[in-house]
Write a protein that holds these residues in place. Structure first.
Motif, PDB file in Angstrom:
ATOM      1  N   UNK A 136       0.827  -1.206   0.000  1.00  0.00           N
ATOM      2  CA  UNK A 136       0.000   0.000   0.000  1.00  0.00           C
ATOM      3  C   UNK A 136       0.864   1.260   0.000  1.00  0.00           C
ATOM      4  N   UNK A 137       1.917   1.275   0.814  1.00  0.00           N
ATOM      5  CA  UNK A 137       2.810   2.425   0.838  1.00  0.00           C
ATOM      6  C   UNK A 137       3.522   2.578  -0.500  1.00  0.00           C
ATOM      7  N   UNK A 138       3.862   1.469  -1.124  1.00  0.00           N
ATOM      8  CA  UNK A 138       4.514   1.521  -2.432  1.00  0.00           C
ATOM      9  C   UNK A 138       3.588   2.115  -3.486  1.00  0.00           C
TER      10      UNK A 138
ATOM     11  N   UNK B 241       9.472  -5.391  -6.659  1.00  0.00           N
ATOM     12  CA  UNK B 241       8.117  -5.906  -6.882  1.00  0.00           C
ATOM     13  C   UNK B 241       8.145  -7.415  -7.115  1.00  0.00           C
ATOM     14  N   UNK B 242       9.113  -7.876  -7.897  1.00  0.00           N
ATOM     15  CA  UNK B 242       9.209  -9.316  -8.156  1.00  0.00           C
ATOM     16  C   UNK B 242       9.589 -10.083  -6.901  1.00  0.00           C
TER      17      UNK B 242
ATOM     18  N   UNK C 245      -1.687 -12.619 -10.761  1.00  0.00           N
ATOM     19  CA  UNK C 245      -2.136 -11.402 -10.070  1.00  0.00           C
ATOM     20  C   UNK C 245      -3.358 -10.820 -10.774  1.00  0.00           C
ATOM     21  N   UNK C 246      -3.307 -10.750 -12.106  1.00  0.00           N
ATOM     22  CA  UNK C 246      -4.412 -10.157 -12.866  1.00  0.00           C
ATOM     23  C   UNK C 246      -5.652 -11.048 -12.880  1.00  0.00           C
TER      24      UNK C 246
ATOM     25  N   UNK D 102      -3.485  -3.722  -7.873  1.00  0.00           N
ATOM     26  CA  UNK D 102      -3.339  -2.263  -7.886  1.00  0.00           C
ATOM     27  C   UNK D 102      -1.866  -1.856  -7.997  1.00  0.00           C
ATOM     28  N   UNK D 103      -0.993  -2.654  -7.387  1.00  0.00           N
ATOM     29  CA  UNK D 103       0.437  -2.405  -7.528  1.00  0.00           C
ATOM     30  C   UNK D 103       0.868  -2.580  -8.981  1.00  0.00           C
ATOM     31  N   UNK D 104       0.407  -3.649  -9.617  1.00  0.00           N
ATOM     32  CA  UNK D 104       0.756  -3.893 -11.021  1.00  0.00           C
ATOM     33  C   UNK D 104       0.327  -2.721 -11.900  1.00  0.00           C
ATOM     34  N   UNK D 105      -0.883  -2.218 -11.689  1.00  0.00           N
ATOM     35  CA  UNK D 105      -1.365  -1.109 -12.501  1.00  0.00           C
ATOM     36  C   UNK D 105      -0.615   0.192 -12.192  1.00  0.00           C
TER      37      UNK D 105
END
Length: 292
Positions: free
Chosen positions: A92-94, A182-183, A219-220, A231-234
């Motif tokens: 979330x912070x990211x 991220x990975x 994830x998707x 949401x991180x991916x987007x």
């Protein structure tokens, strides 16, 4: 700006009570008037524009370049915060940091409008004053490229004559980039990112892997509103798209001002910029879209 104009009018005598009266200019003393300049370092900032020729367009070139350098620093701060949050398992912070970074990126992209109408004749009249100076020599820009995963030890050699800058870049070269973090998060959460992608030589450029694409596809596949990884991916895609926009605006500004002439720093100019603009940032987040 309208408020500032109203204050100026009051200070000039157009207000109800003049300086110090209700509705008048809030500046009541010289030390208050100097507070803004002291905080922003206005005079220092305005003293940094030193054109070397009489060509008016040179001032636009200098200011645009300096604005971009400031924005590079701001974007780096947000991307570093996002990377560190991912390393701490705080998606979330990211995401929040990436959103702030996207706002700075939008301004960075639009900065090219300051140079969008530069003609070849105008550029030629001050180009020699640049000597071998080139944007590729910017350590701040190099930091951003390292955070994006575009790494090579050779990229920091030109900075050896600047020990502090070189040490800073050496540290950035040896650290995971934004996408690496991220990975690593996906790997820790058991989404199938291979160990070779989660732990590797960070000094080398990132190479796409089919299993990473499969991990992002998982994830998707989860479209629940609470899926923070989606949401991180987007948010990463938003970041990557803005990088490509900036690169393309750079390409078009150079193409308009100097065509296919060699760059001032000795690069192939237009060809190098075109290859850079065509390179996908965070590649598996783009390649997976064909199969979704």
């Amino acid at each position: 700006m309208a408020v500032a104009a109203a204050h100026d009018q009051d200070a000039a005598g157009g207000g109800a009570g003049g300086t110090g009266a209700a509705g008048g200019c809030p500046l009541e003393a010289a030390d208050q008037a100097a507070a803004y300049a002291d905080y922003v370092r206005t005079q220092t900032l305005l003293d940094l524009q030193r054109p070397r020729t009489g060509e008016p367009a040179e001032l636009s070139f200098i200011i645009a370049t300096q604005v971009m350098e400031l924005l590079f620093t701001l974007v780096r701060q947000h991307w570093t915060a996002a990377r560190d949050a991912l390393e701490a398992d705080d998606a979330e912070a990211a995401i929040a940091a990436l959103r702030r970074g996207a706002g700075a990126q939008d301004v960075l992209v639009e900065s090219w409008a300051l140079l969008g109408t530069l003609t070849p004749a105008e550029f030629d009249r001050f180009r020699d004053s640049l000597g071998v100076a080139s944007g590729v020599q910017s350590p701040s820009y190099r930091h951003l490229e390292f955070l994006l995963g575009n790494k090579s030890p050779g990229m920091i050699r030109p900075f050896r004559a600047q020990p502090e800058v070189h040490r800073d870049l050496e540290r950035a070269l040896a650290e995971p980039g934004l996408y690496d973090a991220a990975l690593r998060l996906l790997h820790r959460r058991g989404l199938g990112v291979p160990a070779a992608s989660a732990e590797r030589d960070w000094r080398r450029p990132y190479r796409p892997h089919p299993d990473v694409e499969k991990a992002w596809a998982r994830v998707y596949a989860d479209e629940r509103p609470g899926n923070e990884l989606l949401r991180l991916a987007e948010a990463l895609v938003d970041t990557a798209e803005r990088v490509t926009r900036w690169r393309h605006r750079h390409l078009m500004a150079v193409k308009r001002a100097m065509g296919a002439k060699p760059g001032t720093g000795g690069s192939s100019g237009l060809d190098w910029l075109a290859r850079n603009a065509a390179q996908d940032v965070f590649p598996e987040l783009w390649s997976l879209r064909t199969a979704l």
